[in-house]
Design an enzyme around this catalytic site. Structure first.
Site, mmCIF file in Angstrom:
data_model
loop_
_atom_site.group_PDB
_atom_site.id
_atom_site.type_symbol
_atom_site.label_atom_id
_atom_site.label_comp_id
_atom_site.label_asym_id
_atom_site.label_seq_id
_atom_site.Cartn_x
_atom_site.Cartn_y
_atom_site.Cartn_z
ATOM 1 N N CYS B 85 0.818 -1.218 0.000
ATOM 2 C CA CYS B 85 0.000 0.000 0.000
ATOM 3 C C CYS B 85 0.856 1.273 0.000
ATOM 4 O O CYS B 85 0.330 2.373 -0.176
ATOM 5 C CB CYS B 85 -0.926 -0.025 1.193
ATOM 6 S SG CYS B 85 -1.774 -1.599 1.342
ATOM 7 N N CYS B 215 -13.248 -0.472 8.019
ATOM 8 C CA CYS B 215 -12.293 -0.894 6.986
ATOM 9 C C CYS B 215 -12.400 0.008 5.756
ATOM 10 O O CYS B 215 -13.495 0.385 5.343
ATOM 11 C CB CYS B 215 -12.589 -2.323 6.534
ATOM 12 S SG CYS B 215 -12.669 -3.532 7.870
ATOM 13 N N LYS B 337 -10.238 5.501 3.991
ATOM 14 C CA LYS B 337 -11.573 5.037 4.365
ATOM 15 C C LYS B 337 -12.648 5.539 3.415
ATOM 16 O O LYS B 337 -13.528 4.797 3.013
ATOM 17 C CB LYS B 337 -11.865 5.486 5.796
ATOM 18 C CG LYS B 337 -13.277 5.414 6.282
ATOM 19 C CD LYS B 337 -13.755 4.010 6.555
ATOM 20 C CE LYS B 337 -14.574 3.443 5.422
ATOM 21 N NZ LYS B 337 -15.195 2.152 5.683
ATOM 22 N N HIS B 341 -8.768 3.538 -1.588
ATOM 23 C CA HIS B 341 -7.432 2.997 -1.376
ATOM 24 C C HIS B 341 -6.989 2.101 -2.540
ATOM 25 O O HIS B 341 -6.893 0.888 -2.397
ATOM 26 C CB HIS B 341 -7.416 2.233 -0.042
ATOM 27 C CG HIS B 341 -6.070 1.745 0.379
ATOM 28 N ND1 HIS B 341 -4.886 2.333 -0.018
ATOM 29 C CD2 HIS B 341 -5.706 0.697 1.179
ATOM 30 C CE1 HIS B 341 -3.869 1.670 0.515
ATOM 31 N NE2 HIS B 341 -4.339 0.676 1.233
#
Ligand SMILES: [Zn+2]
Lengths: 136, 395
Positions: B85, B215, B337, B341
Site C-alpha cells: 500500500c 475498513c 476510508k 485505497h
C-alpha cells in the site's frame, strides 16, 4: 553464508509438532521463525533449539472474510502467542468457539499443535501452521 | 542536495471496479499532471510508478513501461515500485532522490491500482501476500485480521475498555466519511455523511472487532505528480510546493515486531527521518494525510507520528483535535476510508491532496485554513514498508 535452519526443515519439524527456533550465542535471543540473522542483535552465530511451543495469548481475532480458496475455513480464530522463550508466534486457536472469542482470551495459557495449510497455486506448496489449544 | 518541488498534481476519481485499464487510468492522471505543470511528455526525464498487483488484476507485469509509452514519454526510463500500500510513496520518494541528486530536472511519479476489479476474494488473497507468506499466511491471516489483532492489543496495552475504543474508532470513520462526502474525487463522494457510531458498530463484522465501516474499501484509481528541481520549478509555477523531508523504513514478520506492537516501529523511524530532514517537529505540521486503512490504524499512526500521546488519540478524535480546526487536520480528503485505497496509487493521492490543500485549492468544506506544512504517511503490509513525506509551501 548458510542458514542454520531453513523453512523446509522448520516446516517438517512443525508437522511433527516440534517447534524449532534459533538461539543467538551473542545475545541469547530466540528467533522464530528462522532467519539468517538474530532478530535482535543481527548476529549470525545461531544454534537450532527446540522450543516448548507453549505461551500466553497476547492478541487474537476471529476472521469472517477469507481469502479466495479458503472460504470454507471461516469463521476461524488467529492468535499471536508470546512463547515461554520470549518471541511471539502467529497461529490458530482451537478448542474454543470462534464466534465467542473475546478479550478474556488475552493472557490465557496455550499449548501448540499443528495443522497443514495445503497451499494454493501461489504458495509453492504446503506450510504447517501452529494450532494452539487452551491448557486446562 | 538540490531543493525539489512538486509542480503539478492530478488524480483520477478513486472508485469501485473501473472499465478503464490500469495503463489508461495512470495515463489520465499522468497527462493531467504534466499539463497542469505547463509541460509536455517529452519534458519528463524518467517515470516512477507505484503498482502492487497489476499482475493479478489484469495479468499485466511491467505496467510502468506501457504507461510511459501510452502517454508519449517514449524511451524514457520507467521504474515500478512495489511496497504494497506504500508503493506510490516509495515512487515519489525515489523520484525526489533522483531530482535532489541533480541527475534529472523534471520527473513524473505516481501510481495505479485496480484492486476493486479483482473482487473481494482475490483482493483479500493478494493483499494477504504482503504478510509473511510462509510463516503467517498459513494461519489464514488477512489484512483486516492484522489490524483486528492490533485493535485488541491496543485496548489491552493502554487499558481502554473495548467498547470505548470501538466508539472512538467509529468517530474516526465518521470524520473520514464526512470529509470524503465533499470530495468529488472520493470513492464515497456524496455518501455516508450521516454515519453514526451505532451504524459503524452494528455493520457486518469482517474480523472481530472490526466492522465493514472500520475498513477502507477496495478501490481502482491512479494519481500522478510532477517533481522538478528548484530552478526548473520556478519557471513553471508561482506555487511550488517543496518536499523538505522524506523518510522510509522496513521491517519483517508481524510477530517479530512484538517489542513495539501495537506501535509500528518502522513508522517511528521513517517519520523521524522526515522530521529531521525538514528541521520540523510534529507540532509544526498543519495537515496530515495518513494511512487509515482501518479506523484503528489512524489512532496508531497519529501516535507514532508524534501528534498525540500513546493511548490518547481516540480521545483526541472525540474532542475534534484531529479534525479541521483542531490540533492537526487528519485526512481532510476523506482518507483511505472514504477517498478510497487503490493501493499502488494511494501515496501519490496523499501528495495530491496535501499539495492542493497547501495551495488552497480544495472544496471549501474541507479546506484547512492557512495550511503551510503538510505530511503524508503511507504503510505497506503489516508495517513492512513505511514512507513519510513532508511538504511545505514555497511561496
Ligand atoms: Zn542476538
Amino acid at each position: 553464508m548458510e542458514h542454520k535452519l531453513i523453512f523446509k526443515d522448520y516446516n517438517e519439524a512443525l508437522l511433527q509438532n516440534k517447534l524449532l527456533g534459533l538461539k543467538c550465542r551473542a545475545c541469547g535471543t530466540i528467533t522464530v521463525p528462522p532467519k539468517i540473522a538474530c532478530r535482535h542483535c543481527t548476529g549470525s552465530e545461531l544454534e537450532v533449539v527446540e522450543l516448548k511451543g507453549s505461551g500466553k495469548i497476547r492478541t487474537f481475532t476471529t476472521v469472517n472474510v477469507a481469502s479466495e480458496g479458503r472460504e470454507d475455513e471461516v469463521p476461524y480464530t488467529i492468535v499471536m502467542v508470546e512463547l515461554d522463550e520470549g518471541p511471539w508466534l502467529m497461529g490458530n486457536l482451537e478448542g474454543i468457539d470462534p464466534q465467542k472469542a473475546s478479550m478474556e482470551l488475552i493472557g490465557k495459557y496455550v499449548a501448540m499443535g499443528n495443522k497443514s495449510y495445503g497451499g494454493d497455486k501461489y504458495s509453492a506448496g504446503e506450510s504447517a501452521r501452529p494450532v494452539f489449544q487452551p491448557v486446562v | 542536495m538540490k531543493k525539489v518541488a512538486v509542480v503539478g498534481v492530478a488524480q483520477t476519481k478513486f472508485s469501485g471496479p473501473q472499465e478503464k485499464t490500469g495503463v489508461e487510468l495512470f495515463a489520465e492522471a499522468a497527462t493531467e499532471a504534466i499539463e497542469v505543470s505547463s509541460l509536455k511528455p517529452q519534458d519528463i526525464k524518467a517515470l516512477f510508478v507505484g503498482n502492487a498487483l497489476a499482475d493479478f488484476e489484469e495479468g499485466q507485469g511491467m505496467i510502468q513501461a506501457y504507461a510511459a509509452e501510452n502517454i508519449g514519454c517514449l524511451y524514457a526510463p520507467a521504474n515500478r515500485y512495489e511496497g504494497a500500500c506504500a508503493s506510490a510513496s516509495m515512487a515519489v520518494r525515489d523520484a525526489f532522490m533522483w531530482v535532489a541528486s541533480g541527475y534529472y530536472d523534471i520527473v513524473l511519479a505516481g501510481g495505479v491500482e485496480r484492486a476493486a476489479t479483482m473482487g473481494t476474494g482475490l483482493a483479500t488473497r493478494t493483499f494477504a501476500m504482503f504478510s509473511d507468506a510462509r510463516y503467517e499466511y498459513p494461519s489464514g491471516v488477512t489484512f483486516p485480521a492484522v489490524f483486528a489483532m492490533l485493535t485488541y492489543l491496543y485496548a489491552d496495552t493502554y487499558k481502554i475498555p473495548l467498547q470505548k475504543l470501538r466508539e472512538q474508532m467509529a468517530r474516526v470513520s465518521i470524520q473520514s466519511y464526512q470529509h470524503g462526502s465533499t470530495n468529488p474525487k472520493a470513492q464515497f463522494y456524496g455518501k455516508n455523511a450521516d454515519m453514526t457510531v451505532e451504524k459503524v458498530l452494528g455493520s457486518f463484522v469482517v474480523c472481530t472487532p472490526l466492522t465493514l465501516h472500520d475498513c477502507c474499501p477496495f478501490s481502482d484509481g491512479a494519481a500522478a505528480v510532477v517533481l522538478a528541481s528548484e530552478e526548473a520549478a520556478k519557471k513553471l509555477t508561482g506555487k511550488p510546493v517543496y518536499i523538505t523531508g522524506t523518510g522510509q523504513a522496513s521491517c519483517g514478520t508481524l510477530s517479530n515486531q512484538s517489542d513495539y506492537l501495537p506501535r509500528i516501529r518502522a513508522r517511528e523511524i521513517s517519520s523521524r527521518q522526515a522530521y529531521d530532514m525538514a528541521g520540523l517537529k510534529p507540532s509544526d505540521i498543519d495537515i496530515c494525510e495518513l494511512h487509515d486503512c482501518f479506523s484503528i490504524a489512524s489512532l496508531i499512526a497519529t501516535e507514532s507520528l508524534g501528534f498525540f500521546d500513546f493511548g490518547t488519540s481516540g480521545e483526541a478524535w472525540e474532542r475534534g483535535e484531529a479534525d479541521i480546526g483542531g490540533k492537526i487536520a487528519i485526512n481532510p480528503s476523506g482518507g483511505l476510508k472514504s477517498k478510497g485505497h487503490p493501493i499502488g496509487a494511494t501515496g501519490a493521492g496523499q501528495v495530491y491532496e496535501v499539495v492542493r490543500q497547501l495551495r488552497g485549492e480544495v472544496e471549501p468544506e474541507r479546506q484547512v485554513p492557512g495550511a503551510k506544512t503538510g505530511m503524508t504517511d503511507t504503510l505497506g503490509g503489516d508495517g513492512g514498508t513505511l514512507v513519510n513525506l513532508i511538504l511545505e509551501r514555497g511561496w
